[in-house]
Design a protein around this motif. Structure first.
Motif, PDB file in Angstrom:
ATOM      1  N   GLY A 145      35.469   7.540  28.083  1.00  0.00           N
ATOM      2  CA  GLY A 145      35.924   6.182  28.321  1.00  0.00           C
ATOM      3  C   GLY A 145      35.165   5.082  27.604  1.00  0.00           C
ATOM      4  N   ILE A 146      34.096   5.397  26.880  1.00  0.00           N
ATOM      5  CA  ILE A 146      33.316   4.367  26.197  1.00  0.00           C
ATOM      6  C   ILE A 146      33.829   4.249  24.763  1.00  0.00           C
ATOM      7  N   ASP A 147      34.256   3.062  24.384  1.00  0.00           N
ATOM      8  CA  ASP A 147      34.871   2.852  23.080  1.00  0.00           C
ATOM      9  C   ASP A 147      34.130   1.750  22.347  1.00  0.00           C
ATOM     10  N   VAL A 148      33.249   2.139  21.408  1.00  0.00           N
ATOM     11  CA  VAL A 148      32.491   1.186  20.608  1.00  0.00           C
ATOM     12  C   VAL A 148      32.687   1.570  19.140  1.00  0.00           C
ATOM     13  N   PRO A 149      33.671   0.984  18.455  1.00  0.00           N
ATOM     14  CA  PRO A 149      33.994   1.400  17.080  1.00  0.00           C
ATOM     15  C   PRO A 149      32.830   1.304  16.106  1.00  0.00           C
ATOM     16  N   ASN A 150      31.857   0.416  16.373  1.00  0.00           N
ATOM     17  CA  ASN A 150      30.744   0.243  15.444  1.00  0.00           C
ATOM     18  C   ASN A 150      29.664   1.309  15.600  1.00  0.00           C
ATOM     19  N   ALA A 151      29.754   2.149  16.667  1.00  0.00           N
ATOM     20  CA  ALA A 151      28.758   3.209  16.890  1.00  0.00           C
ATOM     21  C   ALA A 151      29.090   4.398  15.993  1.00  0.00           C
ATOM     22  N   THR A 152      28.113   4.822  15.190  1.00  0.00           N
ATOM     23  CA  THR A 152      28.355   5.909  14.228  1.00  0.00           C
ATOM     24  C   THR A 152      27.470   7.129  14.448  1.00  0.00           C
ATOM     25  N   VAL A 153      26.514   7.057  15.376  1.00  0.00           N
ATOM     26  CA  VAL A 153      25.623   8.194  15.621  1.00  0.00           C
ATOM     27  C   VAL A 153      25.601   8.518  17.111  1.00  0.00           C
ATOM     28  N   MET A 154      25.815   9.795  17.430  1.00  0.00           N
ATOM     29  CA  MET A 154      25.625  10.310  18.780  1.00  0.00           C
ATOM     30  C   MET A 154      24.537  11.375  18.694  1.00  0.00           C
ATOM     31  N   LEU A 155      23.355  11.049  19.238  1.00  0.00           N
ATOM     32  CA  LEU A 155      22.273  12.021  19.289  1.00  0.00           C
ATOM     33  C   LEU A 155      22.196  12.555  20.727  1.00  0.00           C
ATOM     34  N   ILE A 156      22.377  13.844  20.896  1.00  0.00           N
ATOM     35  CA  ILE A 156      22.342  14.464  22.229  1.00  0.00           C
ATOM     36  C   ILE A 156      21.016  15.198  22.360  1.00  0.00           C
TER      37      ILE A 156
END
Length: 800
Positions: A659-670
């Motif tokens: 449900g989180i929509d941030v088009p400017n976010a390009t990195v997901m570090l888990i």
């Protein structure tokens, strides 16, 4: 050798054992009739017509056995290769007990044993009979001592030459023995079992089964299974395929085997065949008593496979009958509210969107609209991969309900997701800047609509005053689309004109919660949604009461998210990559499995890492923290700042999964990626890649095990959510995959939910039975109806 020859030889051996047991009908568990019925086609040409063995008196049985052996032919059984040891079921003279008899009626049921059995969920004779082994040790390889081979499971018949207690420290007492036959001697040692020495007197005959090792060049059994060999001994622990049961700590397998064996002897004759005769004929499934017997003590692994097929079918068949009955009851109810899309502003809404629906979105929407136009309630699952556009489809159908003068409800699993949907749907629906009548009610002007549509948000964490205001607006019919969490299930939430219920992230909710929602209002339509694609096998089981639409196409222009597992020693390089992306004007997520550090779980935690990263790694960047224990008033500013670009990096827990929509976010570090399943990792990955820029998913784990490494490697190469769901189910199994009994899926003790052929057979037969007798009221279905009633009651009890 043909199957018929093999079964005749088996019958000959059984009949010779019957003679040795004075014709007590104890050689075959449940009686000889089970064997005769199962192999009628193979035995009839040689034996001719035969009736029930169990009704004969011992003299009559003797006459029949002698006649049958004569027909089979002299020496037939003697010439066949066979194991020298046989077991007998049930024990001669065993008392008969009803299936609901409590296990304290069995011999050796000490208070401690009863307590441990209760932990296994076994309180009655029937429970023990249905406690099936998860594997068998093959101790049927009977040989002489001189033939023992190291490293193999083997069985020997030996005499005790001497036995003594050995001590290695004050608390390490064991029994060791020298055993032998006419070909040689072998040592055996039973660790931490000094009391066995009292049983092993010189000259005692034993059957020993286990893996043979070498000690100083001599064969030795370490803690083998054993049984005293006395006359017509029933072999339970040795000399055959020996069952290994699911157990709990401090409940030895020998004790559990003994209790299950007693239950079989005492109760299997009370097990009734509940499948209709014509179904058994069509499917060529084994009879129930015979299947249970062979599941515990099979003569061969092929016999176990035959038994497993029958018992697995039972589990899947009962599940399918229950699911299909629920679906039919829902669909046959003509009390639904037709929602015709013609002559409504729906087309205007779709035309006002800044994008065109994909073909898959349009197809799914048409399927849903077709259901909504009927006077019976819809019951449909809309599934699609991350970012496939389910929300806009759900928005369209909820607006349709509002256009027709009714109310719609959207239930989601977390408050953060509810807030996001409230914002997203308000923005999608509005053809003009929205206005706020209350803090959590938005009035939006939809293209073509004559009046605004009111969208409301209801959360458990709201202030009482705000919550009361929203409640009053809902009850007054002033909220057209209501969004909330499980709070919507509470009895105090009355939605007087409810016509449609949408459940997002359906896998977080269960069958009974779906049923509760269906009872809201006047039998509303139900649309369940899932961004975790459902494997086909689960779709046929836990979602078998739903029709299914799939959005299997991503919007055009979406780029593949590049996914990499980062070795632990390259953690600094991962941080530097985030810094470069932020320098390019982008943003990043860092997700952790824990809020606070835990001694029980070796993984980094959000709170501690927020302090460390802010001070030591990214002191010059703007960091935010988000987790589920934060109050609503604390969460909202953080999300608004991140979405507005005022934060560079958002540190979070799993609350950002959907449900989180941030088009400017390009990195997901888990960070701690080994603590999550494939489907959840894929959901996290879906939080990026929502804009025009190339996006990345980095997987960090300080000490991943072999299974975790496999998951991370799969995620690197597979980006299709449907394929990942199948891989996740394969790796974890249905229990861990579903994660909760709230799924409504009962424990499967024998069947595998990935056995699609057996699952398809079960569903086909369930459909056939219900087509012919929807109420299961026919005489031949009476036992099935009773079994289904108990089955459904058991699920309801588990979920309550």
């Amino acid at each position: 050798m043909t199957t018929a020859d093999s079964k005749l030889e088996s019958l000959a051996r059984i009949l010779r054992q019957e003679k040795a047991a004075d014709f007590q009908d104890t050689t075959v568990i449940g009686g000889l009739d089970l064997f005769l019925q199962r192999w009628t086609a193979e035995l009839k040409p040689a034996l001719g017509e035969f009736s029930s063995y169990s009704v004969l008196t011992p003299p009559q049985r003797e006459k029949w056995v002698d006649g049958a052996l004569a027909k089979i032919g002299p020496g037939a059984a003697d010439d066949a290769p066979r194991r020298p040891l046989r077991h007998r079921h049930p024990q001669a003279g065993a008392r008969t007990l009803a299936l609901d008899t409590t296990v304290d009626r069995l011999r050796g049921a000490s208070p401690n044993t009863l307590r441990l059995l209760r932990r296994l969920g076994t309180e009655t004779v029937g429970d023990l009979i249905y406690l099936f082994p998860h594997r068998h040790n093959d101790f049927g390889n009977v040989c002489k001592v001189s033939e023992l081979q190291p490293g193999q499971d083997q069985t020997v018949i030996v005499s005790v030459w001497e036995a003594s207690e050995s001590r290695r420290g004050p608390r390490r007492r064991s029994t060791q023995a020298v055993l032998g036959d006419e070909t040689g001697n072998v040592r055996a040692i039973w660790f931490n079992n000094p009391y066995l020495v009292k049983t092993l007197g010189p000259g005692t005959q034993l059957v020993i089964s286990g893996r043979v090792g070498l000690f100083r060049g001599q064969p030795v059994f370490e803690s083998p299974e054993y049984e005293l060999l006395q006359g017509q001994e029933q072999l339970v622990h040795t000399g055959r395929l020996v069952p290994v049961y699911p157990s709990v700590e401090r409940l030895p397998q020998r004790t559990l085997r003994r209790m299950v064996k007693q239950a079989l002897d005492a109760g299997i004759g009370r097990v009734e065949e509940f499948l209709p005769a014509d179904l058994l004929d069509r499917t060529r499934l084994q009879g129930l008593q015979a299947a249970i017997a062979q599941a515990h003590y099979p003569d061969t692994m092929q016999d176990w496979a035959v038994a497993r097929r029958r018992l697995g079918f039972d589990e899947l068949f009962l599940m399918q009958v229950a699911v299909l009955r629920r679906k039919r009851a829902w669909q046959e109810d003509a009390g639904g509210i037709p929602l015709d899309a013609r002559d409504t502003p729906l087309d205007g809404f779709l035309a006002s969107l800044p994008f065109r629906l994909t073909g898959a979105q349009r197809r799914s929407l048409d399927e849903i609209l077709g259901d909504l136009g009927q006077d019976r309630p819809m019951s449909r699952l809309l599934q699609g991969d991350v970012g496939s556009g389910k929300t806009v489809v759900a928005t369209a159908v909820m607006l349709l309900a509002a256009f027709r003068g009714y109310q719609a409800m959207l239930m989601v699993p977390t408050e953060i997701l509810a807030e996001q949907h409230f914002s997203t749907i308000s923005r999608l629906a509005s053809a003009a800047p929205e206005s706020r009548e209350e803090e959590h009610i938005a009035a939006v002007a939809v293209e073509g609509a004559s009046s605004p549509i009111n969208i409301g948000l209801l959360l458990g964490s709201m202030a009482k005053k705000t919550k009361r205001a929203v409640h009053e607006a809902i009850t007054a019919g002033e909220v057209d689309v209501l969004i909330g969490t499980h709070t919507l299930l509470q009895s105090g939430v009355e939605v007087p004109n409810l016509a449609l219920v949408v459940v997002d992230e359906q896998h977080r909710f269960g069958v009974m919660q779906r049923a509760t929602l269906r009872e809201k209002g006047r039998r509303p339509h139900l649309l369940a949604m899932s961004a975790t694609p459902i494997p086909r096998s689960l779709a046929l089981t836990m979602y078998g009461d739903l029709d299914i639409s799939a959005i299997d196409e991503l919007p055009p222009g979406r780029r593949r998210i590049r996914t990499r597992w980062v070795e632990p020693e390259r953690r600094a390089a991962a941080y530097e990559f985030i810094r470069r992306e932020v320098a390019s004007g982008h943003q990043a997520f860092i997700v952790f499995p824990l809020i606070d550090e835990s001694e029980a779980v070796h993984a980094r935690a959000a709170n501690e890492e927020y302090q460390r990263l802010s001070a030591d790694v990214f002191p010059d960047l703007r960091l935010g923290l988000l987790h589920g224990r934060m109050a609503l008033r604390e969460r909202e500013p953080v999300m608004e700042r991140f979405q507005g670009g005022d934060l560079d990096v958002l540190l979070s827990t799993a609350v950002v999964e959907v449900g989180i929509d941030v088009p400017n976010a390009t990195v997901m570090l888990i960070d701690g990626a080994d603590r999550f399943g494939l489907a959840q990792l894929h959901q996290f990955r879906g939080r990026v890649g929502r804009g025009e820029h190339q996006s990345y998913c980095l997987l960090l784990s300080d000490s991943p095990g072999a299974e975790a490494r496999e998951r991370l490697k799969i995620l690197e190469r597979v980006d299709d959510g449907f394929q990942l769901a199948e891989e996740d189910l394969r790796l974890r199994g249905p229990g861990d995959y579903l994660g909760t009994r709230q799924s409504g899926l009962p424990d499967l003790r024998v069947a595998s939910i990935t056995d699609l052929d057996l699952l398809a057979l079960a569903r086909r037969e369930a459909t056939r039975v219900l087509d012919a007798d929807p109420e299961l009221s026919a005489g031949e279905n009476s036992l099935l109806a009773e079994r289904i009633s108990r089955y459904e009651a058991g699920i309801a009890a588990d979920l309550s």
